[in-house]
Design an enzyme around this catalytic site. Structure first.
Site, PDB file in Angstrom:
ATOM      1  N   CYS A  10       0.839  -1.192   0.000  1.00 48.28           N
ATOM      2  CA  CYS A  10       0.000   0.000   0.000  1.00 48.28           C
ATOM      3  C   CYS A  10       0.877   1.246   0.000  1.00 48.28           C
ATOM      4  O   CYS A  10       1.697   1.434   0.909  1.00 48.28           O
ATOM      5  CB  CYS A  10      -0.927   0.008   1.213  1.00 48.28           C
ATOM      6  SG  CYS A  10      -2.001   1.456   1.279  1.00 48.28           S
ATOM      7  N   CYS A  41     -17.575  -7.650  19.376  1.00 46.25           N
ATOM      8  CA  CYS A  41     -16.519  -7.033  18.577  1.00 46.25           C
ATOM      9  C   CYS A  41     -15.542  -6.278  19.472  1.00 46.25           C
ATOM     10  O   CYS A  41     -14.614  -5.639  18.977  1.00 46.25           O
ATOM     11  CB  CYS A  41     -17.122  -6.090  17.539  1.00 46.25           C
ATOM     12  SG  CYS A  41     -18.099  -4.743  18.243  1.00 46.25           S
ATOM     13  N   GLN A  68     -22.618  -7.901   7.917  1.00 46.42           N
ATOM     14  CA  GLN A  68     -21.181  -7.935   8.209  1.00 46.42           C
ATOM     15  C   GLN A  68     -20.367  -7.732   6.927  1.00 46.42           C
ATOM     16  O   GLN A  68     -20.714  -8.258   5.867  1.00 46.42           O
ATOM     17  CB  GLN A  68     -20.809  -9.278   8.845  1.00 46.42           C
ATOM     18  CG  GLN A  68     -21.395  -9.498  10.224  1.00 46.42           C
ATOM     19  CD  GLN A  68     -20.586  -8.822  11.322  1.00 46.42           C
ATOM     20  OE1 GLN A  68     -19.656  -8.068  11.053  1.00 46.42           O
ATOM     21  NE2 GLN A  68     -20.934  -9.097  12.571  1.00 46.42           N
ATOM     22  N   CYS A 120      -6.144   0.638   7.830  1.00 42.40           N
ATOM     23  CA  CYS A 120      -5.535  -0.512   8.490  1.00 42.40           C
ATOM     24  C   CYS A 120      -4.312  -0.039   9.271  1.00 42.40           C
ATOM     25  O   CYS A 120      -3.750   1.010   8.976  1.00 42.40           O
ATOM     26  CB  CYS A 120      -5.157  -1.603   7.493  1.00 42.40           C
ATOM     27  SG  CYS A 120      -4.027  -1.056   6.200  1.00 42.40           S
TER      28      CYS A 120
END
Length: 498
Positions: free
Chosen positions: A32, A448, A286, A41
């Site tokens: 990236c 989560c 999701q 991320c």
């Protein structure tokens, strides 16, 4: 093993992830060009096996004082941890000023004009603040940026590719940007509140391949919308439907309250755990379907359904896991959530899959469970160590309060199982206390946020439950997030639970 609940609570509050061992020469950074700037991320420069090991240690540390070592299961990771995000929400924003007719820009006009008048729907004169111009009136043009925000900011980092996002979805966002240039559609400017196109939200059916594109606009009037959609579908034939969502508020919330279908049926279908689900622009679904199946299969396995259980699906959302349970052994499923639109989706999904043993209630989960526990107590519904020599299993034998929520008959003689999937903040003390009073045979807690999950599990352990399994699931590779399924079994009879 330590048994002090206060020690557990302090541990869950202070637990931190172990520092990741970053390899500056690893391939992660090479994947990236904007890694370290984009907020999508945080661990792309860490080998995936090390990411999994770190998440495993994090969860194990949280539950070490509540679960026996054999209850802590190895994390379930992905075979291919890339391009897993089947939902992509890309903002659009004006970039730097370009000179003259430089390619890649859009006219910097502040209002939509056509012969000095505002442009209405399909290019006709009308009202609205959409910055759309049939002909550029000014030589100055701006870049159109799309991508991801830098972490913790609203600085847009332009990206033409992303190793986490679905390839087709990413292509759609770039084609929308290119068509904005062609149609002189101005991107939304957060500082001024002007401009037309705010976001493109793209959902791709993991199994079906169907594609839903939601164009979020700053005005109801969408000049040349039919032509725009025709060209969009021509360039990305996988698109099956396009929806316009109108959001005129100056807010960080992506979607507004008004929308209309521009192309196709306005929804897509996808298959998850053998069931078909209808997904609209507002539906919760999701973003990593591959790992969602792993997560749900794990939860259903830990619920140990034998065909005679009543299963309460708390914080059920659109009913996905409850419907899977209804199709895999639960005698009856009762889903509860406080979002009315989610419950409507759940009811529609039940009808769509011809599932008749599931019902869904619009109510606050804590209020619902508290009321259920109170009614069952008054109705002497919990039976334990009865004169017939029963084994103390929890049964529902006389609960009329449920009918006030759903109009359903009481689930006589069915064993009780609770599945809960609360938001990141975790559940409430009222809910957990009600769960302890209901005393279901098993509780399956999906989260989560394992830190708040561990806090809540400590409460249940202190009120008659033991942890039988802790299963981390890596839903979001290359990020710090990890999902966790925790199974609890009642080890004290209901009469002893306070």
């Amino acid at each position: 093993m330590k048994k002090n609940a206060n020690n557990r609570a302090k541990k869950t509050a202070s637990s931190k992830r172990a520092p990741l061992q970053r390899d500056a020469s690893s391939q992660g950074c090479k994947l990236c060009a904007v890694f370290g700037r984009c907020g999508g991320c945080s661990a792309l420069d860490v080998p995936y096996s090390d990411q999994l090991a770190n998440k495993q240690r994090f969860v194990a540390d949280l539950f070490a004082d509540m679960a026996e070592p054999e209850a802590l299961r190895p994390i379930l990771g992905m075979d291919d941890p890339f391009h897993y995000r089947n939902k992509v929400a890309s903002p659009y924003a004006p970039g730097r000023m370009l000179s003259g007719a430089s390619a890649g820009g859009v006219a910097s006009t502040r209002k939509a004009t056509s012969g000095g008048k505002r442009v209405g729907r399909e290019g006709t004169p009308g009202k609205g603040k959409a910055a759309v111009s049939a002909v550029a009136r000014e030589p100055q043009r701006r870049e159109i940026l799309t991508g991801m925000y830098a972490k913790g900011t609203h600085e847009l980092i332009p990206t033409d590719e992303c190793v986490l996002e679905n390839v087709v979805a990413k292509k759609v966002t770039l084609v929308v940007r290119d068509l904005m240039r062609k149609w002189n559609i101005a991107p939304y400017d957060e500082d001024t509140g002007e401009g037309f196109l705010r976001h493109a939200v793209v959902r791709v059916g993991h199994s079906s391949g169907e594609v839903l594109v939601t164009l979020v606009t700053n005005d109801d009037a969408f000049p040349s919308s039919k032509s725009f959609c025709r060209e969009l579908v021509r360039r990305v034939p996988a698109i099956t439907t396009v929806v316009q969502n109108v959001n005129t508020r100056q807010t960080n919330v992506i979607l507004g309250s008004k929308e209309r279908t521009l192309y196709g049926p306005g929804f897509i279908l996808d298959t998850l755990c053998g069931l078909s689900f209808r997904i609209s622009s507002r539906s919760f679904y999701q973003v990593n379907a591959t790992q969602t199946e792993v997560l749900y299969n794990t939860a259903i396995d830990l619920a140990v359904l034998r065909g005679e259980e009543t299963l309460i699906d708390a914080y059920c959302g659109t009913g996905t896991i409850g419907l899977v349970a209804a199709s895999r052994g639960a005698a009856r499923v009762i889903g509860v959530d406080n979002v009315e639109s989610a419950i409507r989706d759940a009811q529609n999904n039940a009808r769509h899959n011809r599932i008749e043993n599931a019902e869904f209630v619009t109510a606050d989960a804590s209020e619902f469970l508290d009321g259920l526990a109170a009614q069952m107590r008054l109705g002497t519904a919990l039976q334990s160590d009865g004169p017939d020599g029963s084994d103390g299993q929890t049964k529902i034998t006389n609960y009329t309060g449920l009918a006030s929520f759903s109009g359903a008959a009481s689930p006589e003689n069915n064993r009780l199982v609770l599945i809960m999937d609360p938001p990141r903040a975790g559940s409430t003390e009222r809910f957990l206390s009600a769960a302890a009073r209901l005393a279901p045979e098993r509780i399956v807690y999906i989260s989560c946020n394992p830190a708040t999950q561990a806090r809540d599990v400590a409460h249940l352990v202190a009120h008659g439950y033991r942890v039988s399994a802790v299963q981390p699931v890596d839903m979001f590779p290359h990020t710090s997030h990890v999902e966790c399924v925790c199974a609890l079994e009642r080890c004290a009879p209901p009469s002893r639970v306070r």
